[in-house]
Design a protein around this motif. Sequence first.
Motif, PDB file in Angstrom:
ATOM      1  N   TYR A 257      -7.942   4.955  -4.062  1.00 33.14           N
ATOM      2  CA  TYR A 257      -6.795   4.255  -4.634  1.00 33.14           C
ATOM      3  C   TYR A 257      -6.314   5.007  -5.869  1.00 33.14           C
ATOM      4  O   TYR A 257      -7.121   5.512  -6.660  1.00 33.14           O
TER       5      TYR A 257
ATOM      6  N   GLU B  28      -1.912   6.585  -0.057  1.00 28.53           N
ATOM      7  CA  GLU B  28      -3.228   5.988   0.168  1.00 28.53           C
ATOM      8  C   GLU B  28      -3.476   5.647   1.629  1.00 28.53           C
ATOM      9  O   GLU B  28      -4.608   5.730   2.107  1.00 28.53           O
TER      10      GLU B  28
ATOM     11  N   THR C 245       0.843  -1.198   0.000  1.00 29.63           N
ATOM     12  CA  THR C 245       0.000   0.000   0.000  1.00 29.63           C
ATOM     13  C   THR C 245       0.873   1.241   0.000  1.00 29.63           C
ATOM     14  O   THR C 245       1.688   1.423   0.919  1.00 29.63           O
TER      15      THR C 245
ATOM     16  N   ASN D 270      -7.233   5.830   3.983  1.00 23.86           N
ATOM     17  CA  ASN D 270      -7.970   4.581   4.104  1.00 23.86           C
ATOM     18  C   ASN D 270      -7.949   4.004   5.514  1.00 23.86           C
ATOM     19  O   ASN D 270      -8.698   3.091   5.830  1.00 23.86           O
TER      20      ASN D 270
ATOM     21  N   SER E 298     -11.370   5.249  -7.350  1.00 29.41           N
ATOM     22  CA  SER E 298     -10.117   4.707  -7.896  1.00 29.41           C
ATOM     23  C   SER E 298      -9.661   5.565  -9.066  1.00 29.41           C
ATOM     24  O   SER E 298     -10.449   5.869  -9.970  1.00 29.41           O
TER      25      SER E 298
END
Length: 462
Positions: free
Chosen positions: A212, A64, A60, A68, A187
């Motif tokens: 994302y 991001e 990851t 998240n 996204s």
Amino acid sequence: MNLVADLLYLLACLTMVTCDRVYVHPFTLFCFNESDCDKLEKLVQEGKTIVPVSIESQTTPEYEAGMNENKLEAPSLSTWGKEERSYLSDLVYVLGMRFYSVLQKAQRGQNVLLSPTSLYSSLVSFYLGASNQTALDLQGLLGFVPPSGNPDCTSTAVGRNFLSSLRTIERLVKSGDEELLFSNTLSLFSAPGVPLFQLFMEHLLPSADAFYARAVDFANPGEAAKQINAFVEAKSEGQSKGLLADINPSTQLLLAEDVRLAVNVKQAFLLKEPQEFFVDSNTKVLVPMLSIMGTFKYKTDASGTFSVVEIPISKTALLVLLQPINGSDLESVESKLTWQSSAWLQWLSPREIKLVLPALTLEDSSDLQELLADMELPELLGKGADFSKISNASLTVGKVINKAFFKLASDGTDQPEDPAAQKEDGAYLDVTLNKPFLFAVFEKQSRAMLFLGRVVNPLHED
């Protein structure tokens, strides 16, 4: 802007406690200090960029992780007055209806589902990254006219406020309601090596539950579509499948927003036997039906061609159902509705109602590029568009996918032996949706339209 307008605008700003709050009077949604513009201009000039990691990466990325993992507290609209709530909600409604009108014609005789808040949010995201004429054109489509000033600063400051407001509305939907599952995933896919401005990325972060940004090689469109579909399916834990069928190999940027709402309605019970639903005059199908009784808002239009009923489906969401009556069909009703006006949603009165409607599971995808082309606005996100606040590289925007999912089910309440036993005959108004109808889902406090759909056959999910 003339002197009188200048004074009115200044007065509007001065009467507010602050101009940097998210929930402000419509005029002051666009109110920002010159110092704010200077700060934004400095950040733009610094030009810090992020190059998204490959979609094949198993780790990851740092850009991001922060969003998240961030769990936000339940929001409140207590400081946002009725006029301010309706302002943004009206903008979302008008644009949502324009898009619905396009899909209504393109998908004639089929189910339709879209999310006006999601579509509006996607356009605001591009507005944040737009400059010059592209920013002005997007501003016109979004329906608001900010005061005079630096247009580049305006698109950033106003766009940021609008995204934050839309996000808060969506967070309100799922606050403290165990019977409801709501999620919004954003996204962003860019070509390998394309730098994206950090400021633009930071503005997008609050606009979804999960964000994302990954790099994809669009030169091989078939493989790119497979990679994106697999990525989205994995991140959604198998809930979102088949996002893309094809990609233009000239694509350098692709955006996908996936909005999902599933509600188990309290006190709604599933009828023991499937009931007849008349798809058209020649076709009927047996479908699972829900029944719910209570005091709900209701009206029939003056001409007696359709009825509208509004029911709460959770603590935070309202469901509005429109069905043709007295021999009318849905297409004729749709043609008579004035989509620029929300009059069909107004002037409902409380009635004791026994409502029977299909259990629903609907999923649909819209490509903003196709919708804009059908509205004769193909250049808005096209090759000539100026998105110099997204990247210092020349960008070709590909598909802009908005995927919507809506499920309506019972909470498992057992069917009573005699649901109307305690009522005299005729006390309940019977409303049964057993032929094509329209529905809309609203956030309760702001009345923002989250979903809008047409049900032609409840057995078809899309």
